[in-house]
Design an enzyme around this catalytic site. Structure first.
Site, PDB file in Angstrom:
ATOM      1  N   ASP A   1     -39.540  -5.148 -15.122  1.00  0.00           N
ATOM      2  CA  ASP A   1     -40.755  -5.159 -14.295  1.00  0.00           C
ATOM      3  C   ASP A   1     -40.828  -3.996 -13.312  1.00  0.00           C
ATOM      4  OD1 ASP A   1     -38.617  -6.340 -13.043  1.00  0.00           O
ATOM      5  OD2 ASP A   1     -39.783  -7.880 -12.030  1.00  0.00           O
TER       6      ASP A   1
ATOM      7  N   GLU B   1     -29.430  -1.957 -22.228  1.00  0.00           N
ATOM      8  CA  GLU B   1     -29.326  -0.712 -21.455  1.00  0.00           C
ATOM      9  C   GLU B   1     -28.095   0.095 -21.823  1.00  0.00           C
ATOM     10  OE1 GLU B   1     -31.798  -3.608 -19.080  1.00  0.00           O
ATOM     11  OE2 GLU B   1     -29.839  -3.703 -20.096  1.00  0.00           O
TER      12      GLU B   1
ATOM     13  N   HIS C   1     -35.691  -9.750  -6.167  1.00  0.00           N
ATOM     14  CA  HIS C   1     -35.040 -10.229  -7.389  1.00  0.00           C
ATOM     15  C   HIS C   1     -34.355  -9.049  -8.084  1.00  0.00           C
ATOM     16  CE1 HIS C   1     -38.772  -8.520  -8.942  1.00  0.00           C
ATOM     17  NE2 HIS C   1     -38.262  -8.560 -10.157  1.00  0.00           N
ATOM     18  N   HIS C   2     -33.520  -9.323  -9.059  1.00  0.00           N
ATOM     19  CA  HIS C   2     -32.717  -8.321  -9.777  1.00  0.00           C
ATOM     20  C   HIS C   2     -31.716  -7.615  -8.860  1.00  0.00           C
ATOM     21  CE1 HIS C   2     -34.851  -9.039 -13.355  1.00  0.00           C
ATOM     22  NE2 HIS C   2     -35.751  -8.098 -13.309  1.00  0.00           N
TER      23      HIS C   2
ATOM     24  N   GLY D   1     -13.456   7.263 -24.111  1.00  0.00           N
ATOM     25  CA  GLY D   1     -12.906   6.318 -25.073  1.00  0.00           C
ATOM     26  C   GLY D   1     -13.433   4.901 -24.936  1.00  0.00           C
TER      27      GLY D   1
ATOM     28  N   ASP E   1     -14.437  -2.769 -36.746  1.00  0.00           N
ATOM     29  CA  ASP E   1     -15.146  -4.025 -36.529  1.00  0.00           C
ATOM     30  C   ASP E   1     -15.154  -4.437 -35.060  1.00  0.00           C
ATOM     31  OD1 ASP E   1     -12.358  -4.282 -37.047  1.00  0.00           O
ATOM     32  OD2 ASP E   1     -12.556  -6.446 -37.170  1.00  0.00           O
TER      33      ASP E   1
ATOM     34  N   ASN F   1     -10.912  -4.304 -39.793  1.00  0.00           N
ATOM     35  CA  ASN F   1      -9.467  -4.435 -39.608  1.00  0.00           C
ATOM     36  C   ASN F   1      -9.061  -5.829 -39.150  1.00  0.00           C
ATOM     37  OD1 ASN F   1      -8.936  -1.549 -39.979  1.00  0.00           O
ATOM     38  ND2 ASN F   1      -9.958  -1.288 -38.008  1.00  0.00           N
TER      39      ASN F   1
ATOM     40  N   GLY G   1      -9.787  -7.021 -36.191  1.00  0.00           N
ATOM     41  CA  GLY G   1      -9.435  -6.982 -34.772  1.00  0.00           C
ATOM     42  C   GLY G   1      -9.289  -5.563 -34.266  1.00  0.00           C
TER      43      GLY G   1
ATOM     44  N   GLU H   1      -5.283  -1.159 -30.563  1.00  0.00           N
ATOM     45  CA  GLU H   1      -4.532  -1.885 -29.549  1.00  0.00           C
ATOM     46  C   GLU H   1      -3.266  -2.510 -30.148  1.00  0.00           C
ATOM     47  OE1 GLU H   1      -5.586  -1.319 -26.785  1.00  0.00           O
ATOM     48  OE2 GLU H   1      -7.771  -1.273 -26.700  1.00  0.00           O
TER      49      GLU H   1
END
Length: 555
Positions: free
Chosen positions: A67, A90, A153-154, A455, A482, A509, A511, A515
């Site tokens: 808005d 966004e 608001h927001h 990254g 994925d 993979n 997952g 990591e």
């Protein structure tokens, strides 16, 4: 791939608006015709901003309505030279502007106050880390609400409207809060010109009630920018070139290594000139892939310490002199700061500074000027490349697989390699796609982008949307894991709505594989989706879309 402002390298203005030279550090007015006087009803802030975006080469703006920005969006839509692309959130709008800026040289996104601004913040931080000029426009509070102690608001429930601004101050190089029309013209122009000069994002907040109000300062067509070009100190340049030439000409087997700041220095062509003139072996840092032509006759691959392209590290680390153009030595690119380099053997060339060995250092020297002048002073020496050629062993082909064998990554990327041409571009997502895509050999003209400094997983979906929109003539090939895809998958729908011809290889993979390699745990496992069915649902029978699952070798 070198980037330039707008369509702006080949700048073909259709009026007396703007002419942009190839290095895009200066814009000048063509001719002496006065700017066109426009109807007072059209002399608005919204129109001025829209025209400015077109002037700097932006034809697509990525947005999410709210808005506080709706009236501003109306004015952007009314500009014939702009195409407003609504995104699903966004964050993706910011990532899309990032991808767009990588190809066009500048990008823009428009969101609403605080809930939109804080959502896009992560993407803006990524663009800042990668030295991308990005115009982040936020529809702000009504100008009549400033100073009233009202709660809007927001917001987080405080009458202080500065929370969003304070967040953006750390990830943008300039911030403009436009809440009156008297100085709106100057504030908007200063923000945009600063983004172009600094090659960093800027933040522009525009009060929601101002875009449609006529004002005398907007009564003429926006006067084209005239940005002062950055210049090298001539004496410093001459001294730096003389010292570097002496340093390199006495070396037995010097090498050149290109880094990611070649882009912001607009020095890719100058780097190639130096490579051609010197005959040195040429390598690229992983974060600079795509900025150095891999079809160059003396290209030896990616220098990435222990995980370098085969035989590349041996040549770079055994050199008795190496010139690094635009490096960033972070923990990623240096493989945990383990590069076997010696400072006394290095010439480090940054966008406006040259350091030779342990000294001296030369400031106010632009990289592109330095590389071009150095090319004229070096003796031809191809010893390092000859050494590479002598030890090089061609890569073998993946082992032949039997029918119904599980699909292997090296087989997949062998097929992706065959797809690459001058009409394609590769977007590599954060994670194991970094390493697999680094092995691709880029043909002349093939683009390549990834976000190594920041990254952020999920970056590639939005970046693919923005990059493909900027260069519709190219087929963009995105390699996404994925885990990353699940972060930002929604804007595949925007790709379909825009009629893009992108190919996404979603590497499932099960997952977060990257990591797992660092530190495994149950938190690295994610819910498996039926990805092809998901994309079919997003497609919903509209436009052109094809999906398939591949899990086995086909005969």
């Amino acid at each position: 791939m070198d980037t330039n402002i707008g369509s702006l390298d080949s700048c073909k203005p259709t009026s007396n608006d703007v002419c942009c030279p190839a290095n895009v550090t200066v814009s000048t007015i063509q001719g002496s015709v006065s700017p066109t006087i426009i109807k007072s009803s059209e002399a608005t802030l919204g129109r001025h901003l829209a025209r400015r975006l077109v002037q700097i080469g932006i034809s697509d703006v990525f947005s999410v309505p709210g808005d506080f920005n709706l009236t501003l969006l109306d004015h952007l839509i009314a500009e014939p030279g702009l195409n407003l692309i609504g995104c699903c959130n966004e964050l993706n709008a910011g990532y899309a502007a990032d991808g767009y800026a990588r190809s066009r040289g500048v990008g823009a996104c428009v969101v609403t106050f605080t809930v939109g601004g804080l959502s896009v913040l992560n993407a803006i931080a990524g663009a800042y880390s990668e030295n991308l000029p990005l115009i982040c426009i936020v529809g702000g509070p009504n100008s009549n609400d400033y100073g009233t102690n009202r709660i809007l608001h927001h917001t987080i429930g405080l009458p202080d409207f500065s929370q969003e601004l304070r967040c953006f101050q750390t990830v943008t190089c300039y911030q403009a809060v436009v809440n009156n029309l008297e100085d709106a013209h100057e504030m908007i122009d200063t923000a945009i010109s600063t983004a172009l000069k600094e090659s960093k994002p800027v933040y522009i907040s525009i009060s929601c009630n101002l875009p449609a109000i006529p004002h005398p300062t907007f009564a003429r067509e926006p006067v084209p920018f005239s940005l002062s070009p950055k210049l090298s100190n001539k004496i410093g340049l001459e001294a730096a070139v003389e010292a570097a030439a002496e340093f390199l000409n006495k070396a037995v087997k010097p090498v050149l290594v290109g880094g990611p700041k070649l882009r912001v220095a607009k020095a890719c062509e100058a780097f190639v000139e130096l490579a051609d003139a010197s005959g040195y072996a040429v390598a690229v840092m992983p974060s600079g892939k795509g900025l150095v032509p891999e079809h160059h006759p003396h290209f030896i691959g990616t220098y990435w310490g222990a995980v370098s392209t085969a035989f590349c590290a041996e040549i770079v680390e055994s050199a008795d002199a190496y010139l690094f153009a635009g490096p960033i030595y972070n923990d990623y690119s240096s493989v945990g700061y383990s590069l076997l380099l010696k400072k006394e053997k290095a010439i480090i060339v940054q966008p406006d500074r040259v350091v030779i060995g342990n000294g001296p250092a030369f400031g106010c020297v632009l990289m592109k000027d330095f590389l071009r002048e150095l090319a004229k002073r070096l003796k031809h020496n191809n010893t390092a490349y000859e050494n590479y050629h002598r030890i090089f062993v061609p890569e073998g082909q993946p082992l032949k697989a039997a029918p119904k064998d599980p699909l292997r990554v090296n087989v997949l990327f062998q097929h992706i390699q065959k797809m690459l041409s001058s009409d394609s571009a590769v977007i590599a997502e954060t994670g194991d796609s970094w390493f697999n895509c680094q092995k691709l050999k880029l043909p002349a003209g093939c683009g390549y982008e990834f976000q190594m400094q920041y990254g952020s997983i999920g970056w590639s979906v939005g970046a693919t949307l923005g990059y493909a929109q900027a260069v519709p003539e190219k087929r963009v090939i995105a390699c996404i894991g994925d885990g990353s895809f699940q972060v930002t998958a929604q804007d595949v729908s925007t790709m379909l709505r825009c009629g893009q011809k992108t190919v996404i290889f979603l590497i499932n993979n099960g997952g977060y594989t990257i990591e797992v390699e660092i530190h495994d745990g149950p938190y690295n496992v994610i819910k498996n989706w039926n990805y092809t069915a998901l994309v079919d649902a997003i497609h919903n029978g509209e436009g052109k879309c094809w999906t398939a699952k591949v899990s086995q070798i086909q005969t």
